[in-house]
Design a protein around this motif. Structure first.
Motif, mmCIF file in Angstrom:
data_model
loop_
_atom_site.group_PDB
_atom_site.id
_atom_site.type_symbol
_atom_site.label_atom_id
_atom_site.label_comp_id
_atom_site.label_asym_id
_atom_site.label_seq_id
_atom_site.Cartn_x
_atom_site.Cartn_y
_atom_site.Cartn_z
ATOM 1 N N GLN A 14 -5.281 -5.505 -1.242
ATOM 2 C CA GLN A 14 -6.223 -6.147 -1.941
ATOM 3 C C GLN A 14 -7.245 -6.900 -1.070
ATOM 4 O OE1 GLN A 14 -4.054 -8.542 -4.724
ATOM 5 N NE2 GLN A 14 -4.641 -7.055 -6.475
ATOM 6 N N TYR A 15 -6.715 -7.650 -0.059
ATOM 7 C CA TYR A 15 -7.716 -8.490 0.798
ATOM 8 C C TYR A 15 -8.150 -7.393 1.866
ATOM 9 C CZ TYR A 15 -5.199 -12.854 -0.500
ATOM 10 O OH TYR A 15 -4.638 -14.204 -1.022
ATOM 11 N N ARG A 16 -7.813 -6.466 2.317
ATOM 12 C CA ARG A 16 -8.417 -5.479 3.076
ATOM 13 C C ARG A 16 -9.645 -4.976 2.428
ATOM 14 N NH1 ARG A 16 -8.747 -0.030 3.089
ATOM 15 N NH2 ARG A 16 -6.559 0.083 1.830
ATOM 16 N N LYS A 17 -9.429 -4.705 0.994
ATOM 17 C CA LYS A 17 -10.723 -4.105 0.358
ATOM 18 C C LYS A 17 -11.951 -5.233 0.125
ATOM 19 C CE LYS A 17 -8.704 -0.126 -1.783
ATOM 20 N NZ LYS A 17 -8.229 0.629 -3.109
ATOM 21 N N LEU A 18 -11.294 -6.332 0.074
ATOM 22 C CA LEU A 18 -12.241 -7.668 -0.278
ATOM 23 C C LEU A 18 -13.065 -7.835 0.899
ATOM 24 C CD1 LEU A 18 -10.406 -10.302 -2.230
ATOM 25 C CD2 LEU A 18 -12.265 -8.767 -2.996
ATOM 26 N N LYS A 19 -12.448 -7.594 2.091
ATOM 27 C CA LYS A 19 -13.161 -7.576 3.464
ATOM 28 C C LYS A 19 -14.033 -6.527 3.653
ATOM 29 C CE LYS A 19 -12.565 -10.479 6.138
ATOM 30 N NZ LYS A 19 -13.289 -11.530 6.728
ATOM 31 N N GLY A 20 -13.782 -5.483 2.997
ATOM 32 C CA GLY A 20 -14.512 -4.316 3.407
ATOM 33 C C GLY A 20 -14.244 -3.251 4.352
ATOM 34 N N LEU A 21 -12.676 -3.393 4.500
ATOM 35 C CA LEU A 21 -12.252 -2.733 5.712
ATOM 36 C C LEU A 21 -11.535 -1.565 5.254
ATOM 37 C CD1 LEU A 21 -10.662 -5.712 7.459
ATOM 38 C CD2 LEU A 21 -12.743 -4.690 8.444
ATOM 39 N N THR A 22 -11.563 -0.492 6.044
ATOM 40 C CA THR A 22 -10.711 0.823 5.997
ATOM 41 C C THR A 22 -9.276 0.283 6.647
ATOM 42 O OG1 THR A 22 -11.507 1.604 7.935
ATOM 43 C CG2 THR A 22 -12.696 2.116 6.163
ATOM 44 N N GLN A 23 -8.276 1.294 6.395
ATOM 45 C CA GLN A 23 -6.982 1.131 6.818
ATOM 46 C C GLN A 23 -7.226 1.301 8.490
ATOM 47 O OE1 GLN A 23 -4.718 4.047 5.090
ATOM 48 N NE2 GLN A 23 -3.969 2.393 3.507
ATOM 49 N N LEU A 59 -7.384 -10.479 8.595
ATOM 50 C CA LEU A 59 -8.057 -10.553 7.079
ATOM 51 C C LEU A 59 -8.523 -11.966 6.793
ATOM 52 C CD1 LEU A 59 -4.969 -8.418 5.026
ATOM 53 C CD2 LEU A 59 -7.525 -7.807 5.765
ATOM 54 N N GLU A 60 -8.142 -12.739 7.640
ATOM 55 C CA GLU A 60 -8.812 -14.167 7.651
ATOM 56 C C GLU A 60 -7.819 -14.723 6.402
ATOM 57 O OE1 GLU A 60 -13.100 -13.599 7.767
ATOM 58 O OE2 GLU A 60 -13.099 -14.087 9.724
ATOM 59 N N SER A 78 -5.699 -11.035 -10.710
ATOM 60 C CA SER A 78 -6.115 -9.705 -10.767
ATOM 61 C C SER A 78 -7.137 -9.637 -9.515
ATOM 62 C CB SER A 78 -6.894 -9.641 -12.176
ATOM 63 O OG SER A 78 -8.302 -10.613 -11.908
ATOM 64 N N GLY A 79 -7.747 -8.521 -9.147
ATOM 65 C CA GLY A 79 -8.527 -8.266 -8.092
ATOM 66 C C GLY A 79 -9.903 -9.475 -8.210
ATOM 67 N N ALA A 80 -10.283 -9.435 -9.410
ATOM 68 C CA ALA A 80 -11.389 -10.502 -9.776
ATOM 69 C C ALA A 80 -11.020 -11.933 -9.146
ATOM 70 C CB ALA A 80 -11.997 -10.424 -11.138
ATOM 71 N N VAL A 81 -9.886 -12.464 -9.756
ATOM 72 C CA VAL A 81 -9.406 -13.810 -9.670
ATOM 73 C C VAL A 81 -9.169 -13.981 -8.096
ATOM 74 C CG1 VAL A 81 -7.459 -15.321 -10.007
ATOM 75 C CG2 VAL A 81 -8.683 -13.927 -11.805
ATOM 76 N N LEU A 82 -8.610 -12.786 -7.482
ATOM 77 C CA LEU A 82 -8.365 -12.930 -6.082
ATOM 78 C C LEU A 82 -9.895 -13.025 -5.257
ATOM 79 C CD1 LEU A 82 -6.334 -12.733 -3.689
ATOM 80 C CD2 LEU A 82 -6.618 -10.493 -3.708
ATOM 81 N N GLU A 83 -10.626 -12.255 -5.880
ATOM 82 C CA GLU A 83 -12.063 -12.148 -5.063
ATOM 83 C C GLU A 83 -12.718 -13.621 -5.130
ATOM 84 O OE1 GLU A 83 -16.185 -9.495 -4.563
ATOM 85 O OE2 GLU A 83 -14.676 -9.255 -6.412
ATOM 86 N N ALA A 84 -12.624 -14.229 -6.317
ATOM 87 C CA ALA A 84 -13.166 -15.628 -6.707
ATOM 88 C C ALA A 84 -12.412 -16.581 -5.646
ATOM 89 C CB ALA A 84 -12.976 -15.942 -8.225
ATOM 90 N N ALA A 85 -10.924 -16.432 -5.550
ATOM 91 C CA ALA A 85 -10.239 -17.437 -4.606
ATOM 92 C C ALA A 85 -10.908 -17.177 -3.075
ATOM 93 C CB ALA A 85 -8.867 -17.194 -4.870
#
Length: 109
Positions: A14-23, A59-60, A78-85
């Motif tokens: 989740q955090y990786r995707k929020l940062k826009g990073l690939t594996q 991932l900071e 959820s992903g949205a709550v995590l993104e907001a946080a």
């Protein structure tokens, strides 16, 4: 109840995707290979705490963010709550409080 390794892996993804990073990009930042990151994200590998620290730094996020159970008073983020946080974490406490007040008005709580 979700297994610890699976939960940690899900949070890393989740955090990786929020940062826009690939594996591959995360692996480069951590100093490992992408297949290792994939195994960690799927909960297939018992990752060392030192590696988790490297992942958290890349991932900071705090190490505790990866290790916590993900619940706050029994509510799964959820992903949205995590993104907001993540967006709010770098704002001042005053600005964070303004957002909370706006949400209270919006949802009349």
């Amino acid at each position: 109840m979700e297994q610890t390794l699976t939960r940690i892996g899900r949070k890393i993804r989740q955090y990786r995707k929020l940062k826009g990073l690939t594996q591959e990009q995360l692996a480069e930042l951590v100093g490992t290979n992408f297949s290792y990151i994939g195994k960690i994200e799927r909960g297939e590998y018992n990752v060392k705490i030192h590696t988790l620290e490297k992942i958290a730094n890349a991932l900071e996020v705090s190490l505790s963010a990866l290790l916590s159970d993900g619940d706050h008073k029994g509510i799964e983020m959820s992903g949205a709550v995590l993104e907001a946080a993540v967006l709010l974490q770098n704002q001042s406490e005053a600005d964070q409080q303004k957002v909370v007040e706006i949400l209270k008005i919006m949802f009349r709580t």
